[in-house]
Design an enzyme around this catalytic site. Sequence first.
Site, mmCIF file in Angstrom:
data_model
loop_
_atom_site.group_PDB
_atom_site.id
_atom_site.type_symbol
_atom_site.label_atom_id
_atom_site.label_comp_id
_atom_site.label_asym_id
_atom_site.label_seq_id
_atom_site.Cartn_x
_atom_site.Cartn_y
_atom_site.Cartn_z
ATOM 1 N N GLU A 158 33.258 53.550 55.052
ATOM 2 C CA GLU A 158 33.009 52.941 53.735
ATOM 3 C C GLU A 158 33.472 53.854 52.599
ATOM 4 O O GLU A 158 34.173 53.426 51.693
ATOM 5 C CB GLU A 158 31.508 52.655 53.539
ATOM 6 C CG GLU A 158 30.961 51.544 54.393
ATOM 7 C CD GLU A 158 31.383 50.154 53.945
ATOM 8 O OE1 GLU A 158 31.841 49.989 52.806
ATOM 9 O OE2 GLU A 158 31.263 49.225 54.773
ATOM 10 N N ASP A 170 22.568 51.008 56.084
ATOM 11 C CA ASP A 170 23.002 49.805 56.797
ATOM 12 C C ASP A 170 23.460 50.140 58.216
ATOM 13 O O ASP A 170 23.044 49.513 59.200
ATOM 14 C CB ASP A 170 24.142 49.106 56.036
ATOM 15 C CG ASP A 170 23.772 48.819 54.600
ATOM 16 O OD1 ASP A 170 22.566 48.826 54.289
ATOM 17 O OD2 ASP A 170 24.682 48.600 53.787
HETATM 18 C C1 GLA Z 1 24.397 48.583 50.027
HETATM 19 C C2 GLA Z 1 24.814 49.924 50.613
HETATM 20 C C3 GLA Z 1 23.598 50.700 51.122
HETATM 21 C C4 GLA Z 1 22.511 50.780 50.057
HETATM 22 C C5 GLA Z 1 22.227 49.424 49.439
HETATM 23 C C6 GLA Z 1 21.290 49.492 48.273
HETATM 24 O O1 GLA Z 1 23.883 47.768 51.023
HETATM 25 O O2 GLA Z 1 25.732 49.727 51.666
HETATM 26 O O3 GLA Z 1 24.002 51.973 51.555
HETATM 27 O O4 GLA Z 1 22.841 51.722 49.081
HETATM 28 O O5 GLA Z 1 23.425 48.783 49.009
HETATM 29 O O6 GLA Z 1 20.032 49.922 48.676
#
Ligand code: GLA
Length: 387
Positions: A158, A170
């Site tokens: 990412e 995630d």
């Molecule tokens: C996205 C990002 C996560 C996190 C959320 C907010 O999903 O991928 O890493 O920062 O936003 O909590």
Amino acid sequence: MSRSARDLFHEHYGGAPEFIVRAPGRVNIIGEHTDYNQGFVLPMAISAATYLAVGPRSDERIDAVAADLGRQGAITLTDFDWDLSEPWLDYITGVAKELSAMNCPLSGANVVITSTLPIAAGLSSSASLEMAALKMFEAMSGFSLEDDEAAHLGQRVENEFIGVNSGIMDQYVIRTAREGHALFLDCRGLEIEHVPVTFQEAMFVVTHTGVERGLADSGYNERVADCGDASEHLARALGRERPSSLREFTVAELDEVRETMRDQLYRRARHVLTENVRTIEACKAMKKGNAETLGALMNASHASLRDDYEVTGPALDAMTEIARTLPGCYGSRMTGAGFGGCAVSLTAKDGAQEFAESLMKAYKERTGNEGVTLLSDPAGGVSAVPC
Ligand code: GLA
């Protein structure tokens, strides 16, 4: 859905796939925009998932069909460039690139991808595809990364390949989730606890606003940068060493130096620091099965994301406002990065379906948008099952 990935594999490549990978999406119960500040999060995996039907090839090529998108593309496992015409492939290429840099053996495959996860809905369809691709390479070549390593690898994809400065939540939950459990994760040391979701009378309902967002083009990276600036400022104002994240400060310290800070930066930091406290309290409430307390914390989290962090927007505000007025609702908040995407509500089990229907109807009346409901118990993490 795995059957259909299998059927589609047969249609495209002839013969049966060797295995099916299933990688869930996730919903974050609380702990939003805290992971990249080395704070606390409390997500759970959901039943909506990405499926890969995989058959090995003898060359160094990944031939992939994104069935839901009606697209097809290929990767050569010696050349890890972006594919501007097939951006969905970049998640697989990024994973292969990282594995190659770690000297992991890579082998070619024919792949069919299907998904029951809405894209750009804040349910981590991209992390799900990354963790699915990683599991595919592991299953084909017989190696296995530690969970921490796997999640970090997805985060690097990412951050470095896709260009979103996201945290580790995630990938971590998609890799390690246990059925029936949420995951309490301390993003500083990656200590984890699988917390059983055992409410007698309540359950989570996920609702998509129908408003999509992309992380790369949203204010996400701006918020990450704001947090870096806020922690630098706090360290200077408090006469500390250079900090590594906002996690090193307390709400009391923030208030001590409030006068020296730009209001917007102060509010960004206040969200992160108060959200960390709420997430710890929410985890305790989950363990006690206390839906009232958890619901109140979810409402407070939404207010903080709306007023201090400014990542909710009219659709998410409307969805959660309406949810809170409906019978049986303990609490409701946006989930994921925000700027559109999904809300998560905690509501009485008895009548959850009616809750979801009334919410969709009232939301449509108020905003004109068509919402979508996903009811899911906490699901397990990524897996590969031989055919
Ligand atoms: C996205 C990002 C996560 C996190 C959320 C907010 O999903 O991928 O890493 O920062 O936003 O909590």
